[in-house]
Motif scaffolding. Structure first.
Motif, short mmCIF file in Angstrom:
data_model
loop_
_atom_site.label_atom_id
_atom_site.label_comp_id
_atom_site.label_asym_id
_atom_site.label_seq_id
_atom_site.Cartn_x
_atom_site.Cartn_y
_atom_site.Cartn_z
N ARG A 16 1.09 -1.32 -0.01
CA ARG A 16 0.27 0.47 0.13
C ARG A 16 0.90 1.79 -0.31
O ARG A 16 1.78 1.08 0.56
CB ARG A 16 -0.71 0.30 1.17
CG ARG A 16 -1.82 -1.15 0.87
CD ARG A 16 -2.93 -1.21 2.14
NE ARG A 16 -3.98 -1.74 2.04
CZ ARG A 16 -4.11 -2.92 2.39
NH1 ARG A 16 -3.25 -3.46 2.53
NH2 ARG A 16 -5.24 -3.86 2.36
N PHE A 17 0.95 2.20 -1.16
CA PHE A 17 1.43 3.50 -1.20
C PHE A 17 0.63 4.26 -0.18
O PHE A 17 -0.65 4.23 -0.25
CB PHE A 17 0.83 3.82 -2.91
CG PHE A 17 2.13 5.58 -2.31
CD1 PHE A 17 2.84 5.39 -2.22
CD2 PHE A 17 0.57 6.54 -2.64
CE1 PHE A 17 3.50 7.42 -2.44
CE2 PHE A 17 1.27 8.02 -2.70
CZ PHE A 17 2.72 8.04 -2.61
N ASP A 21 -1.59 12.65 3.15
CA ASP A 21 -3.14 12.34 4.04
C ASP A 21 -3.99 10.80 4.72
O ASP A 21 -4.99 10.82 5.25
CB ASP A 21 -4.25 13.09 2.84
CG ASP A 21 -4.38 11.68 1.64
OD1 ASP A 21 -4.32 11.08 1.88
OD2 ASP A 21 -6.21 12.77 1.55
N PHE A 22 -2.55 10.57 4.31
CA PHE A 22 -2.84 8.94 4.92
C PHE A 22 -3.49 7.43 4.94
O PHE A 22 -4.05 6.78 4.67
CB PHE A 22 -2.72 8.38 6.76
CG PHE A 22 -1.31 9.49 7.45
CD1 PHE A 22 -0.42 7.83 7.27
CD2 PHE A 22 -1.60 10.22 7.96
CE1 PHE A 22 0.59 8.33 8.17
CE2 PHE A 22 -0.50 10.81 8.37
CZ PHE A 22 0.88 9.96 8.34
N THR A 23 -4.05 8.38 2.97
CA THR A 23 -4.62 7.15 2.40
C THR A 23 -3.86 6.54 1.65
O THR A 23 -3.15 6.89 1.57
CB THR A 23 -6.08 8.10 1.23
OG1 THR A 23 -4.85 8.79 0.65
CG2 THR A 23 -6.81 8.87 2.23
N THR A 24 -3.96 5.15 1.22
CA THR A 24 -3.63 4.14 0.25
C THR A 24 -4.15 3.95 -0.71
O THR A 24 -5.39 4.14 -0.66
CB THR A 24 -3.56 3.07 1.58
OG1 THR A 24 -4.53 2.47 1.84
CG2 THR A 24 -2.67 3.56 2.70
N THR A 84 -1.45 -1.27 11.55
CA THR A 84 -2.80 -0.17 11.09
C THR A 84 -4.49 -1.10 11.15
O THR A 84 -3.96 -2.22 11.85
CB THR A 84 -2.87 -1.10 9.51
OG1 THR A 84 -2.77 -1.67 9.42
CG2 THR A 84 -1.14 -0.83 8.84
N PRO A 85 -5.53 -1.02 10.56
CA PRO A 85 -6.52 -1.21 11.58
C PRO A 85 -6.41 -2.60 10.90
O PRO A 85 -7.33 -3.70 11.12
CB PRO A 85 -7.44 -0.08 10.84
CG PRO A 85 -6.96 1.33 10.95
CD PRO A 85 -5.33 0.66 10.37
N ARG A 86 -5.53 -2.96 9.80
CA ARG A 86 -5.45 -4.19 9.02
C ARG A 86 -4.95 -5.11 9.98
O ARG A 86 -4.46 -6.34 9.05
CB ARG A 86 -5.93 -3.73 7.59
CG ARG A 86 -6.59 -3.33 6.77
CD ARG A 86 -5.85 -2.73 5.03
NE ARG A 86 -4.82 -1.79 4.91
CZ ARG A 86 -4.83 -0.71 5.85
NH1 ARG A 86 -6.35 0.74 5.87
NH2 ARG A 86 -3.54 0.31 5.67
N ASN A 100 9.45 10.92 -2.75
CA ASN A 100 9.97 10.58 -1.52
C ASN A 100 8.42 9.17 -2.12
O ASN A 100 7.65 9.71 -2.09
CB ASN A 100 9.50 10.53 0.00
CG ASN A 100 11.09 11.82 -0.10
OD1 ASN A 100 12.71 11.42 -0.24
ND2 ASN A 100 11.17 12.80 0.72
N ALA A 101 8.76 7.52 -1.64
CA ALA A 101 7.53 7.06 -1.15
C ALA A 101 7.14 6.20 0.34
O ALA A 101 8.43 5.88 0.67
CB ALA A 101 7.87 6.83 -2.54
N LEU A 102 6.35 6.13 0.14
CA LEU A 102 5.82 5.09 1.82
C LEU A 102 5.45 4.11 1.45
O LEU A 102 3.89 4.63 0.44
CB LEU A 102 5.35 6.22 3.12
CG LEU A 102 5.34 5.62 4.26
CD1 LEU A 102 6.55 4.67 5.65
CD2 LEU A 102 4.31 6.22 5.42
#
Length: 143
Positions: A16-17, A21-24, A84-86, A100-102
């Protein structure tokens, strides 16, 4: 009849990228470990656009292993535990001059991948699998 062990471990997965805003966004990727390159793991991102090129990152297997339990890495690649919630995951942060990428990756998937890599080359036994002549030949062929 003798059987040979596979020389690589490869796992296809979805990472998951994580946007600012922490959306994936799901991203197809694979993780690869090659006995001939015993210190490194390779992560390849497969674009959904078939015309786009794959992006590959290589970094120390030990960095990934340490990142399962504590923050690891100080440069272009950093890894740390991530809840994570998952469920439990690890965070993989990549930095380059282009940006940069997370990414978020399943912790259990990474742990299984590493266990399989250790069946090929146990931790601490990397020098025994390193073929220096082959590595030098590959480096010279690239230039």
């Amino acid at each position: 009849m003798a059987t040979t062990r596979p020389a690589t471990v490869e796992v296809d997965t979805t990472m998951r990228f994580v946007a600012p805003d922490f959306t994936t966004i799901n991203v197809r990727a694979s993780m690869r470990y090659d006995q001939g390159d015993p210190y490194a793991v390779h992560v390849v991102f497969h674009p959904s656009n078939l015309d786009a090129e794959q992006v590959s990152w290589s970094f120390a297997r030990e960095l990934l292993a340490t990142g399962l339990v504590e923050p690891s890495g100080i440069g272009d690649v950093r890894v740390w535990p991530w809840s994570t919630p998952r469920g439990d995951a690890i965070a993989l942060a990549l930095s380059s001059p282009d940006g940069n990428a997370l990414f978020e990756i399943s912790r259990s998937l990474v742990a299984r991948f590493l266990r399989r890599s250790y069946t090929l080359v146990p931790k601490g036994k990397e020098p025994e699998s390193l073929n220096v002549d082959s590595a030098v030949a590959r480096l010279l062929a690239e230039h």
